[in-house]
Scaffold this active site. Structure first.
Site, PDB file in Angstrom:
ATOM      1  N   LYS A   1      30.858  50.726  38.421  1.00 49.70           N
ATOM      2  CA  LYS A   1      30.282  50.354  37.118  1.00 49.70           C
ATOM      3  C   LYS A   1      28.855  49.830  37.319  1.00 49.70           C
ATOM      4  CE  LYS A   1      30.488  46.679  34.673  1.00 49.70           C
ATOM      5  NZ  LYS A   1      29.570  45.935  34.144  1.00 49.70           N
ATOM      6  N   ASP A   2      28.675  49.069  38.402  1.00 45.65           N
ATOM      7  CA  ASP A   2      27.334  48.578  38.748  1.00 45.65           C
ATOM      8  C   ASP A   2      26.732  49.565  39.741  1.00 45.65           C
ATOM      9  OD1 ASP A   2      27.444  45.994  37.286  1.00 45.65           O
ATOM     10  OD2 ASP A   2      29.129  45.656  38.615  1.00 45.65           O
TER      11      ASP A   2
ATOM     12  N   GLY B   1      39.454  45.376  36.230  1.00 43.58           N
ATOM     13  CA  GLY B   1      38.442  46.061  37.051  1.00 43.58           C
ATOM     14  C   GLY B   1      38.438  45.487  38.456  1.00 43.58           C
ATOM     15  N   HIS B   2      38.446  44.150  38.547  1.00 40.66           N
ATOM     16  CA  HIS B   2      38.485  43.518  39.875  1.00 40.66           C
ATOM     17  C   HIS B   2      39.799  43.845  40.576  1.00 40.66           C
ATOM     18  CE1 HIS B   2      35.663  40.723  37.694  1.00 40.66           C
ATOM     19  NE2 HIS B   2      34.964  40.964  38.791  1.00 40.66           N
TER      20      HIS B   2
ATOM     21  N   LEU C   1      38.087  37.107  36.711  1.00 39.01           N
ATOM     22  CA  LEU C   1      38.622  38.400  37.160  1.00 39.01           C
ATOM     23  C   LEU C   1      39.390  39.123  36.057  1.00 39.01           C
ATOM     24  CD1 LEU C   1      39.865  37.216  40.666  1.00 39.01           C
ATOM     25  CD2 LEU C   1      37.627  38.144  40.050  1.00 39.01           C
ATOM     26  N   HIS C   2      39.309  40.455  36.083  1.00 38.87           N
ATOM     27  CA  HIS C   2      40.015  41.293  35.111  1.00 38.87           C
ATOM     28  C   HIS C   2      40.559  42.516  35.840  1.00 38.87           C
ATOM     29  CE1 HIS C   2      36.348  43.605  35.334  1.00 38.87           C
ATOM     30  NE2 HIS C   2      35.647  42.572  34.916  1.00 38.87           N
TER      31      HIS C   2
END
Ligand code: PAF
Length: 282
Positions: free
Chosen positions: A151-152, A36-37, A33-34
C-alpha cells in the site's frame, strides 16, 4: 509474546533464537494495528521461524503540521492482535533508544531520487524519516527478513533502495494491499474518517482500477488518464494531492512501450490524507 522496550533484553532473546538456528522475520509498524498489519504478520510467519513486530510512532517522518501527536496509540488492543497472531516478540523502543542525542542531532539516511517525488513532494523530509527509522530498527533487531505493505509503494521502494545502497543484509518482502469490501485500502488513517467520508473514500480505488483497465486496453495518453481520474475523485468530494502513472520498477515517467506500470494516488478527505496504488503488468 515477549515485550521489550529495552535493547539488551531484545538482543539477548534474538541471539538465543539465532544460536538455535532460527531465522527472524520482522514487521516494523507504528501500531494501531488492523487486518492489513495482520496480513504482514502472516507473510512474516511464512518466511521466518520467529516473528518480531515493532511499534514506534516515529516523529522523524511526520512534518510539523502533520498528525504525529494525534496519531492513534492503542497498545493494549495492538498486543491482543499480536498475541492472537502468534507473534513471538514485540519491541516498543523508547525515544532514548531511537534518537539518543535528540531528533535534531540524529544521523540520517537519505535515499535520493525516490524521496522527493509523489508523497515526498507533498511531505518534505518524510522518506528521510522513514529510511532513518527503518535503518535504525534493522540495526537494533537485526532480522533476516522484513515485511512491508505494498500500500505504501513508494516507501517500499525507498526501503529496497536503502537496503541495496547500504548493503544491509535484510531481505525485503512486499505484501499485497488489504482492502475493505468496497475496495478502500486498509489504513490506520481510515479511522479519521466520518461515516460520510468513509462512504466517499472508495472512489480512490475505483479511479485507480478504471485507469488500470484503460492501460490494459492499450490507452497511452497518460496525462489524459491522470486528469480524468483527478476529476472523478474531486467530483465525489475529495481533494486530490496527486494521481500519477509511473514505471513500476523505478517510479520514472512512463513510456508508451513500458510493460510494468504503477498508478499511485493520494487525496485529502476531512482529517485524513489517503494513499493507494495499483500495479499493472501488460
Ligand atoms: O509504514 C509504517 O508504518 C512506517 O512508515 C514504518 C515503516 C513502520 C516506519 O516508521
Amino acid at each position: 509474546m515477549q515485550i521489550f522496550s529495552e535493547l539488551q533484553a531484545l538482543r539477548q532473546c534474538i541471539a538465543a533464537w539465532r544460536a538455535a538456528g532460527q531465522t527472524i522475520a520482522f514487521v516494523p509498524t507504528m501500531g494501531n494495528l488492523h487486518e492489513g498489519h495482520a496480513s504482514l504478520i502472516e507473510r512474516a510467519r511464512e518466511r521466518g521461524d520467529k516473528v518480531v513486530v515493532s511499534i514506534y510512532v516515529n516523529p522523524l517522518q511526520f512534518g510539523l503540521n502533520e498528525d504525529w501527536s494525534k496519531y492513534p496509540r492503542t497498545l493494549e488492543e495492538d498486543c491482543a492482535i499480536l498475541r492472537a497472531k502468534g507473534v513471538d516478540a514485540l519491541f516498543t523502543p523508547t525515544d532514548a533508544i531511537m534518537y539518543p542525542r535528540g531528533r535534531e542531532n540524529q544521523t540520517i539516511v537519505e535515499v535520493p531520487a525516490l524521496s522527493n517525488i509523489l508523497c515526498g513532494a507533498s511531505r518534505p523530509g518524510h522518506f528521510r524519516g522513514v529510511a532513518t527509522v527503518v535503518a535504525k530498527l534493522f540495526n537494533l533487531v537485526q532480522p533476516d527478513i522484513a515485511v512491508f505493505g505494498e500500500k505504501d509503494f513508494q516507501q517500499l521502494m525507498v526501503i529496497r533502495q536503502m537496503v541495496a545502497d547500504l548493503s544491509v543484509p535484510v531481505e525485503i518482502v512486499g505484501a499485497e494491499t488489504k482492502r475493505a469490501e468496497d475496495g478502500l485500502a486498509l489504513s490506520s488513517r481510515n479511522g479519521y474518517l466520518t461515516p460520510e467520508e468513509r462512504a466517499q473514500a472508495p472512489v480512490i480505488y475505483r479511479a485507480l482500477s478504471q485507469c488500470a483497465e484503460a492501460l490494459k486496453s492499450g490507452e497511452r495518453d497518460f496525462a489524459r488518464l491522470e486528469e480524468q481520474a483527478n476529476l472523478m475523485i474531486e467530483k465525489v468530494g475529495l481533494k486530490p494531492d496527486y494521481f500519477k502513472i509511473r514505471h513500476g520498477k523505478d517510479l520514472h515517467e512512463p513510456r508508451a512501450g513500458d510493460s510494468y506500470f504503477v498508478i499511485l494516488a493520494a487525496a485529502f478527505l476531512g482529517r485524513a490524507r489517503l494513499i493507494d496504488n495499483v500495479q499493472v503488468w501488460i
